[in-house]
Scaffold this active site. Structure first.
Site, PDB file in Angstrom:
ATOM      1  N   CYS A   1       0.836  -1.208   0.000  1.00  0.00           N
ATOM      2  CA  CYS A   1       0.000   0.000   0.000  1.00  0.00           C
ATOM      3  C   CYS A   1       0.869   1.256   0.000  1.00  0.00           C
ATOM      4  O   CYS A   1       0.460   2.295  -0.521  1.00  0.00           O
ATOM      5  CB  CYS A   1      -0.956  -0.003   1.191  1.00  0.00           C
ATOM      6  SG  CYS A   1      -0.144  -0.136   2.799  1.00  0.00           S
TER       7      CYS A   1
ATOM      8  N   HIS B   1      -1.413   1.628   7.420  1.00  0.00           N
ATOM      9  CA  HIS B   1      -1.940   1.494   6.062  1.00  0.00           C
ATOM     10  C   HIS B   1      -1.842   2.839   5.352  1.00  0.00           C
ATOM     11  O   HIS B   1      -2.040   3.900   5.956  1.00  0.00           O
ATOM     12  CB  HIS B   1      -3.398   1.037   6.120  1.00  0.00           C
ATOM     13  CG  HIS B   1      -4.013   0.820   4.771  1.00  0.00           C
ATOM     14  ND1 HIS B   1      -3.511  -0.082   3.856  1.00  0.00           N
ATOM     15  CD2 HIS B   1      -5.087   1.423   4.164  1.00  0.00           C
ATOM     16  CE1 HIS B   1      -4.250  -0.050   2.756  1.00  0.00           C
ATOM     17  NE2 HIS B   1      -5.208   0.855   2.924  1.00  0.00           N
TER      18      HIS B   1
END
Length: 919
Positions: free
Chosen positions: A345, A878
């Site tokens: 990510c 994230h």
């Protein structure tokens, strides 16, 4: 033949070819004479070239020519040739005119060669209802010599349908231009979605007798539906039609009247090629009803097959990619997600910001391969730029679905092992490597000159800065430099003799520190040592670099304690007390946001009582005999009577009384229980004092002394009738209490375990406890400060190291300004992430007052267009990206998922890297 002669021959051929193409466009008068001259030159060179043209020896690596559909450049000959696209001439001409008028593309890059073409349909006799694989379309293509000196924009004398043959980069740039002109908030308008792209296999032949090209489109090479659509394009009129070649590929076959060379290096009478056809059913170049008056001698219309083809569309309602009808949906362009390959990510977030940088998109959709630098020792032989360009084109392709960047990640890992594997990484570190690597791969400077830096000699700053910048550009020239690099001035001053030194250095991005705030908000859970109230959270604001004394004093004031009471703060982890913050000089800076702190409300030690810590454990339902697990939060109180174990037991039950479950209790009673002040007296009525007369909540002897077992820290089991063997020291007495299984249901152990984290934003409505403006971060970056003791400056005047003061100033700002917020802090004790809310401008980031070198010609106001976000803590979390895409609409790119987001949701404490473009 020597390598020198071979290179000389190759240079002559390349020069002759280039001159031929240039003169062919610009001079019709000189053409006959020059054509004969160049033809003789090429014929003379042919025998020489033939001896080494197909050589595969190592000495000649990189100099073999591929006369198939590829660029006529030796350095690019080993690359896969770009795909060719056949598009309506008017559609391409509109885009070409727009690109050239804006200066994005030069006329010389996209000059065209005109061919007059006729199509003949040949089909074998077959039984009714059957198709013959021998059916084919034959296109005769003759170069229009009479119009050789005219430009393709001069349409006078051109009758019938006109098509254009363009290379992949030309097609993509035209597509992007039409998107920019007609898009509706990130989508292609519904009219544009009627355009249909399909692949067509053709066979190319060179006819030496007529010095012309022929194209055969056979049913055996294509599916029936594709062949029918080709008939609809080429056979819907018997008139002459025209094909403009802007790719520059067909001229290679005309100039070299020899057999064709395929990509595999084999000589063929004909070669099989894949041609991508971009068909516009509503094309204005078609002539009315002729396309509907198809006779049996020509192909059937392709309209039915074209209209039934589904295309990939984007639904703006829920942000999901769906298959749907092109008549009712708008096609997504640039709204394509990146699949997560496993903790990638960080890469996806940075890439989405990069592939939505406007001029960078135009560059890599264009003919970027001409700038590839295969010789740069600092680069990656062009491989990184090729991988990035291929990925960007996939993300901007019409109707694209989620792209999984395996090839790109593999290329990155081969040159940067730190990004190999599937561990989480920093998106800013990845971005820094990508920007630098792309620049070196497309650096137009093939041989960097050695430049000696001149002394300042008290020259004006403007002169020195321009000289440094000119020297820098003489070694670095790429779209990355042109877009993303600025220049700042660095000034050092000796604290003793005041000697100063000024240097001017380039920067690719600004890494701004987050200013140290003076205060910190902390949340603790307060426990009673008398069993009078339920635990409750308390939030206080203390000095960020304060001491335990500051925290305790603020808590005492917030809880309104009397003079006879105090608080003991402890850190809890895993149902145990890790440490007491009982040293007034302990720094609270070491307490992290995700730690849990408990404050025990205790009477002051005036009567010589001992501090007792009760830890809880219960028997596990396990096949392992005697196994236990810890339970809840430890309870702390002061006890002066150690005459018997029953006294300890009584005090422990008093502490547990707020957690006792009654039949009328419900979860909604939690707040009432916290505020209860007389709960102790009520509960004492039901607590056992040696008798068994209990209320209905319990039966018989459920709370008799034998139910709980008390152990000292040295594992001595306490007897209810004997004195407790404690030492005479003043250390806390640690007791471990074992719970029988039925007691777990008698007390609310969930409430006993519920603790608030130090930083609990949910308690204040999710609003950040404090914020700082982006301008303050910039002030902190530019402020004057002394160098560290380990980074001394050798003063040329004092002739010895000095701890000089350093001052940075912005001198020259780039068109694309990338700002990195330094959220991750490191010291020798711990690593931490700063979740400080940074209030950054979106529409008007004005740096006019910060730029040292003023210029009336350049605007120093910027507009935000992308944000890389990081959620989570140090070493985990994230990444996502926010991107502005089309008419000020914002979208969130969360790996494969793309969804619309309101502009007022862009600013969060997760913002990590900001992307601005000059207004």
């Amino acid at each position: 033949m020597s390598r020198k002669l071979r290179r000389l021959s190759h240079s002559a051929l390349t020069f002759a070819t280039s001159l031929y193409a240039s003169v062919r466009i610009k001079s019709a008068i000189l053409f006959p004479f020059l054509r004969r001259f160049l033809s003789k030159t090429l014929n003379f060179l042919s025998p020489i070239m033939e001896s080494w043209l197909f050589s595969s020896s190592d000495d000649d690596a990189g100099f073999g020519l591929d006369l198939s559909f590829s660029n006529f450049t030796p350095q690019l000959s080993h690359l896969d040739p770009e795909s060719l696209f056949l598009v309506p001439f008017r559609w391409w001409s509109e885009a070409k005119e727009g690109l050239c008028s804006s200066g994005e593309v030069s006329e010389s890059e996209i000059s065209g060669t005109l061919y007059n073409a006729t199509a003949i349909l040949k089909r074998s006799d077959v039984f009714p209802g059957e198709s013959s694989t021998e059916t084919e379309i034959v296109l005769d293509m003759d170069m229009d010599m009479e119009r050789e000196g005219e430009t393709e924009d001069n349409e006078e004398g051109v009758s019938g349908k006109a098509l254009a043959l363009v290379s992949e980069w030309m097609f993509l740039r035209a597509m992007k231009w039409h998107f920019d002109m007609k898009n509706v908030g990130g989508f292609l308008a519904p009219d544009d979605t009627l355009h249909d792209l399909f692949s067509l296999h053709i066979r190319l032949l060179y006819i030496s007798k007529t010095n012309s090209l022929a194209i055969r489109i056979s049913l055996k090479d294509n599916e029936v539906g594709v062949f029918d659509r080709a008939c609809g394009i080429f056979c819907d009129t018997p008139d002459l039609f025209h094909i403009w070649d802007f790719s520059g590929q067909t001229i290679q076959f005309v100039l070299n009247n020899r057999k064709l060379l395929s990509n595999s290096g084999q000589l063929n009478e004909e070669i099989l090629l894949e041609l991508k056809v971009y068909e516009l059913p509503c094309n204005n170049d078609r002539k009315g009803s002729r396309k509907e008056e198809m006779t049996s001698e020509h192909c059937s219309s392709s309209k039915s097959s074209a209209s039934t083809d589904a295309i990939m569309c984007y639904s703006g309602v829920n942000g999901n990619f769906v298959i749907g009808s092109s008549k009712n949906s708008a096609c997504a362009l640039g709204l394509t997600g990146l699949g997560n390959l496993g903790n990638t990510c960080f890469m996806n977030s940075a890439l989405q910001c990069m592939v939505h940088t406007p001029k960078l998109v135009d560059y890599f959709l264009g003919d970027f391969k001409k700038d590839l630098n295969f010789e740069n020792p600092l680069g990656m032989k062009g491989k990184l730029a090729l991988a990035f360009g291929d990925l960007l084109r996939k993300l901007w392709a019409p109707g694209a679905t989620t792209v999984y960047p395996e090839m790109f990640k593999s290329t990155i890992a081969s040159f940067a092992p730190q990004f190999s594997g599937y561990n989480q990484h920093d998106s800013q570190e990845f971005l820094a490597f990508l920007l630098d690597g792309l620049h070196e791969d497309i650096n137009r400077v093939k041989h960097k000159p050695d430049i000696e830096t001149k002394e300042e000699d008290d020259r004006p700053d403007e002169e020195v800065a321009d000289e440094h910048w000119s020297n820098h550009l003489s070694r670095n020239d790429s779209v990355i430099i042109n877009l993303c690099q600025g220049q700042y001035r660095s000034k050092l001053v000796c604290p003793v003799c005041k000697k100063s030194s000024v240097t001017f250095d380039p920067f690719m991005y600004l890494s701004l520190p987050l200013p140290s705030t003076t205060m910190r908000t902390m949340t603790l859970t307060v426990f009673s040592s008398e069993g009078t109230t339920m635990p409750f959270p308390v939030t206080v604001t203390v000095p960020k670099y304060g001491r335990s004394k500051d925290l305790v004093e603020t808590l005492i004031s917030k809880c309104s304690l009397s003079d006879e009471e105090t608080l003991l703060v402890a850190e809890i982890y895993g149902s145990s007390i890790i440490r007491f913050l009982d040293d007034p000089t302990d720094s609270i800076e070491l307490v992290r946001d995700d730690d849990t702190l408990v404050a025990y409300r205790l009477p002051k030690d005036d009567d010589g009582s001992r501090l007792v810590v009760f830890q809880h454990q219960c028997k596990e339902k396990s096949i392992v005999h005697g196994s236990h697990k810890k339970l809840g939060t430890p309870l702390v109180t002061r006890i002066s009577d150690f005459s018997s174990g029953s006294a300890i037991h009584k005090q422990y039950e008093r502490l547990l009384s707020p957690f006792l479950v009654q039949e009328e209790d419900s979860p909604s009673d939690y707040n009432d229980a916290q505020n209860s002040t007389n709960h102790d007296s009520e509960m004492m009525d039901v607590m056992p004092n040696g008798d068994s007369n209990l209320k209905n909540e319990f039966k018989d002897d459920s709370l008799l002394a034998g139910d709980f077992q008390f152990y000292l820290e040295n594992k001595i089991l306490l007897s209810m009738d004997e004195p407790v063997p404690v030492s005479n020291s003043y250390e806390p007495v640690n007791m471990l209490v074992t719970w029988p299984e039925r007691m777990v249901d008698v007390y609310d152990t969930a409430r006993l375990s519920t603790l608030s984290e130090v930083c609990n934003s949910a308690l204040d409505g999710g609003k950040p406890p404090e914020s700082v403006s982006l301008y303050k971060c910039l002030d902190a970056f530019l402020k004057e400060e002394p160098l560290g003791p380990e980074d001394m400056w050798n003063c040329p005047n004092c002739k010895r190291p000095r701890q000089a003061s350093k001052k940075l100033d912005l001198w020259r700002l780039p068109e694309i300004l990338v700002i990195h917020l330094k959220r991750f802090s490191y010291n020798r004790f711990l690593k931490n992430k700063l979740d400080l809310y940074v209030d950054f401008p979106i529409d008007d980031f004005d740096l006019s007052s910060y730029i040292l070198h003023k210029s009336d010609e350049i605007d120093h106001r910027y507009k935000l267009y992308a944000v890389s976000n990081h959620y989570g803590g140090m070493g985990y979390g994230h990444y996502t990206a926010y991107v502005q895409h089309g008419h000020n609409r914002w979208y969130e790119f969360d790996d494969a998922h793309v969804s619309a987001i309101m502009e007022d949701k862009i600013k969060t404490s997760a913002a990590y890297v900001l992307f601005y473009r000059r207004v």
